[in-house]
Design a protein around this motif. Structure first.
Motif, mmCIF file in Angstrom:
data_model
loop_
_atom_site.group_PDB
_atom_site.id
_atom_site.type_symbol
_atom_site.label_atom_id
_atom_site.label_comp_id
_atom_site.label_asym_id
_atom_site.label_seq_id
_atom_site.Cartn_x
_atom_site.Cartn_y
_atom_site.Cartn_z
ATOM 1 N N VAL A 166 -21.217 7.102 5.584
ATOM 2 C CA VAL A 166 -19.958 6.528 6.058
ATOM 3 C C VAL A 166 -19.864 6.729 7.558
ATOM 4 O O VAL A 166 -20.205 7.792 8.083
ATOM 5 C CB VAL A 166 -18.727 7.177 5.380
ATOM 6 N N GLY B 92 -14.030 4.057 9.499
ATOM 7 C CA GLY B 92 -13.967 3.128 8.371
ATOM 8 C C GLY B 92 -14.458 1.718 8.683
ATOM 9 O O GLY B 92 -14.672 0.944 7.778
ATOM 10 N N ARG C 147 -16.722 1.141 -4.129
ATOM 11 C CA ARG C 147 -15.417 1.779 -3.993
ATOM 12 C C ARG C 147 -14.274 0.831 -4.358
ATOM 13 O O ARG C 147 -13.157 1.264 -4.606
ATOM 14 C CB ARG C 147 -15.239 2.265 -2.548
ATOM 15 N N LEU C 148 -14.557 -0.467 -4.349
ATOM 16 C CA LEU C 148 -13.521 -1.448 -4.628
ATOM 17 C C LEU C 148 -13.758 -2.010 -6.007
ATOM 18 O O LEU C 148 -14.869 -2.406 -6.337
ATOM 19 C CB LEU C 148 -13.577 -2.582 -3.596
ATOM 20 N N ARG D 165 -14.877 -4.184 2.496
ATOM 21 C CA ARG D 165 -15.576 -5.023 1.525
ATOM 22 C C ARG D 165 -16.680 -5.781 2.249
ATOM 23 O O ARG D 165 -16.437 -6.465 3.242
ATOM 24 C CB ARG D 165 -14.572 -6.005 0.903
ATOM 25 N N THR E 146 0.863 -1.178 0.000
ATOM 26 C CA THR E 146 0.000 0.000 0.000
ATOM 27 C C THR E 146 0.900 1.228 0.000
ATOM 28 O O THR E 146 1.977 1.230 0.597
ATOM 29 C CB THR E 146 -0.907 0.024 1.239
ATOM 30 N N ALA F 14 -9.932 3.243 -8.432
ATOM 31 C CA ALA F 14 -9.655 1.950 -7.801
ATOM 32 C C ALA F 14 -9.216 0.890 -8.813
ATOM 33 O O ALA F 14 -8.937 -0.246 -8.446
ATOM 34 C CB ALA F 14 -10.890 1.467 -7.056
ATOM 35 N N GLN G 48 -17.592 6.821 -6.963
ATOM 36 C CA GLN G 48 -18.531 5.957 -6.263
ATOM 37 C C GLN G 48 -19.950 6.520 -6.160
ATOM 38 O O GLN G 48 -20.912 5.810 -6.435
ATOM 39 C CB GLN G 48 -17.995 5.573 -4.899
ATOM 40 N N ASP H 183 -19.650 -3.654 -3.967
ATOM 41 C CA ASP H 183 -18.708 -2.740 -3.306
ATOM 42 C C ASP H 183 -18.253 -1.719 -4.333
ATOM 43 O O ASP H 183 -17.335 -1.962 -5.111
ATOM 44 C CB ASP H 183 -17.515 -3.515 -2.744
ATOM 45 N N LEU I 54 -18.495 2.012 1.146
ATOM 46 C CA LEU I 54 -17.521 2.001 2.249
ATOM 47 C C LEU I 54 -16.193 1.412 1.795
ATOM 48 O O LEU I 54 -16.129 0.706 0.798
ATOM 49 C CB LEU I 54 -18.073 1.166 3.412
ATOM 50 N N HIS I 55 -15.138 1.712 2.566
ATOM 51 C CA HIS I 55 -13.833 1.140 2.254
ATOM 52 C C HIS I 55 -13.793 -0.364 2.516
ATOM 53 O O HIS I 55 -13.088 -1.107 1.855
ATOM 54 C CB HIS I 55 -12.745 1.822 3.095
ATOM 55 N N ASP J 6 -5.064 5.399 -8.132
ATOM 56 C CA ASP J 6 -4.935 6.568 -7.264
ATOM 57 C C ASP J 6 -3.532 6.737 -6.688
ATOM 58 O O ASP J 6 -3.198 7.804 -6.187
ATOM 59 C CB ASP J 6 -5.911 6.432 -6.089
#
Lengths: 337, 337
Positions: free
Chosen positions: B70, B74, B123-124, B101, A128, B192, B178, B121, B98-99, A196
């Protein structure tokens, strides 16, 4: 990731030399990091290193078995898995540039856990990163850029690093692609990073260093390639180069894999400076590296003289004529070591 | 991904309105896709939709519970997990920005499998894309670009899409972030995607369509943002826009999250055209969208008149003054619907 050295190179039983080009690239640039090669029956590739069994490699001091070949179809053959498990049981780490994740194969995962060894998947990014910050770091940097993909950016950066060191500069090579990671022993495949974090990963790959130290950064893609320009721009911003070298292949008319025509060398110089100024206002081109393999020696020299004069820059073929002219330019622009 | 509609919006028990901005954004643009909202005790956000239990939402026809808020830190709170499992047991799909999963939470994974429901998901990114090809697709496209991140690109694209449809154009909105994915019901969060596939994902997001149909594409980042410019360039190449709208916030001096100064509107126009020509030689700027919230009405009108004249382009604030001037420009440049 940091890959423990020395390496034992695994070539498997690939049917031709091209399938082992990762191993060949490692031997070209880091022969002293390699104790030998492991070849299975029928292997048509040869790096020239001594042939060894895994046990002999371990006895010779190897720390990591590097899978330096790709098999057809992308799957890992069962008899390669057998060799990998044997290496883990012998106490070696294993590093791979394959698409398949080593830890996804149950026998390999179990053997790594059983022996407490590391598995490195160089092509898959598991790190990461922070997002890029764009702030100036100490040290000096040179980035290889290109009129296209696969025009010799890695070779150029490695040759430049070698020539800089030979001239007394404190220079190191920063890898951004999978073969480069094996050659530097550190890095990540930038094209496998989440979008990103491209610039952030490039900042991590060329970290703050001594004011007089140089990082020679492997390039990726081209600002003019419609598939990969985003990676190239993130790398340019993140690596904030002081100087860049434009790599070019003069017989190519279309960009690799697409129908887009090749940009001119001047196009690449102009857009690289325009975009690169965002994170380094003093960015400048320090030379042109041409793959002249398709030209005979006289043609190559005439071509290099012509484009060198046209752009007012040293132009060379790193393979045929070395990097001295570009090191001279760096010395003139930025000072002697 | 395609998210089944209508939505039931889950706001949880967030302590302020900002934490539910995804839900608010969905209601702003797609109120008719939403049957109601689910709020737990203590929730300080309110979209104005009818409050419902999950069972009432299902009875009202909801197909998907959208986690439109949110939580701090997280992590997904246990009592939110309870609501999500209840929704799955009631026969709803669940979509989240959400971050974390959804499928990584055992109780949610089991409930989805037990009921044969989809987990999204947003965002993923779990999709695989081809690399970008750069070949021209049928249909017409407008991309929102910006002098910075978070200057109203999503709002501008949505307002432009609405105004184009109102004028009789066959227009659709293409999401690249998102919240946008919930509003379009299709798409992926471009930031992402794996770096090598940015342009390819952008091509997938704005596919071939009728010659007279328009796709209005949500922008991401800025070509001048040192963290995210790679995403922006890949999106520009992949979306091959015929026209683009520059979004700007006039009181900002530094780019979001970094110390880099803001580029000028002209810088953005010039570099967008220069880079965008690679995949659409006829790319042109069709207008400027300014977030004038920090200015009073007279100041805003004076500012817009000034920059409109300076660039020879319609300049508007989409929130205050609508998009008619930019639709007029599109009509003049590309023809009436």
């Amino acid at each position: 990731m940091e890959i423990a050295r020395p390496y034992l190179l695994f070539l498997g039983d690939v049917p031709d030399a091209l399938a082992a080009k990762t191993a060949t690239g490692i031997v070209d640039w880091r022969k002293d990091w390699c104790v030998g090669q492991v070849r299975l029956q029928g292997c048509a590739a040869d790096t020239g290193l001594p042939d060894m069994s895994i046990g002999e490699g371990k006895a010779a001091g190897a720390q990591t078995l590097v899978i330096g070949a790709v098999n057809a179809g992308g799957r890992l053959p069962d008899h390669w898995v057998t060799s990998i498990v044997e290496a883990l049981d012998a106490g070696l780490d294993v590093a791979s540039g394959l698409h398949v994740r080593l830890g996804d194969i149950e026998a390999i995962k179990e053997a790594a856990e059983r022996n407490g060894r590391q598995l490195h998947d160089v092509r898959l990014n598991t790190m990461t990163f922070a997002t890029g910050k764009g702030t100036k770091r100490s040290g000096k940097r040179i980035l290889a850029v290109g009129t296209d993909c696969s025009v010799g950016k890695k070779y150029t950066a490695l040759a430049m690093d070698k020539a800089m060191n030979a001239r007394g500069y404190d220079s190191s090579f920063c890898a951004t692609g999978q073969t480069g990671v094996f050659i530097s022993g550190r890095g990540t495949a930038l094209d496998a990073v989440i979008a990103d974090f491209i610039a952030g990963a490039a900042e991590w790959l060329s970290p703050e260093t001594d004011d007089n130290a140089w990082q020679i950064i492997e390039g990726q893609g081209s600002l003019f390639h419609p598939s990969f320009a985003g990676v190239t721009l993130g790398l340019l911003h993140g690596s904030q180069p002081d100087g860049f070298i434009v790599c070019h292949e003069p017989t190519r008319t279309k960009m690799r894999g697409v129908e887009t025509p090749l940009p001119s060398i001047q196009d690449v110089i102009d857009l690289t400076i325009q975009c690169g100024r965002l994170t380094n206002p003093d960015i400048r081109c320090v030379g042109i590296a041409v793959n002249t393999a398709a030209l005979d020696e006289d043609e190559a020299q005439a071509y290099l003289a012509k484009i060198g004069e046209k752009h007012g820059l040293p132009a060379t073929d790193p393979v045929r004529f070395g990097m001295e002219a570009i090191v001279d330019k760096v010395s003139a622009e930025f000072g002697a070591p």
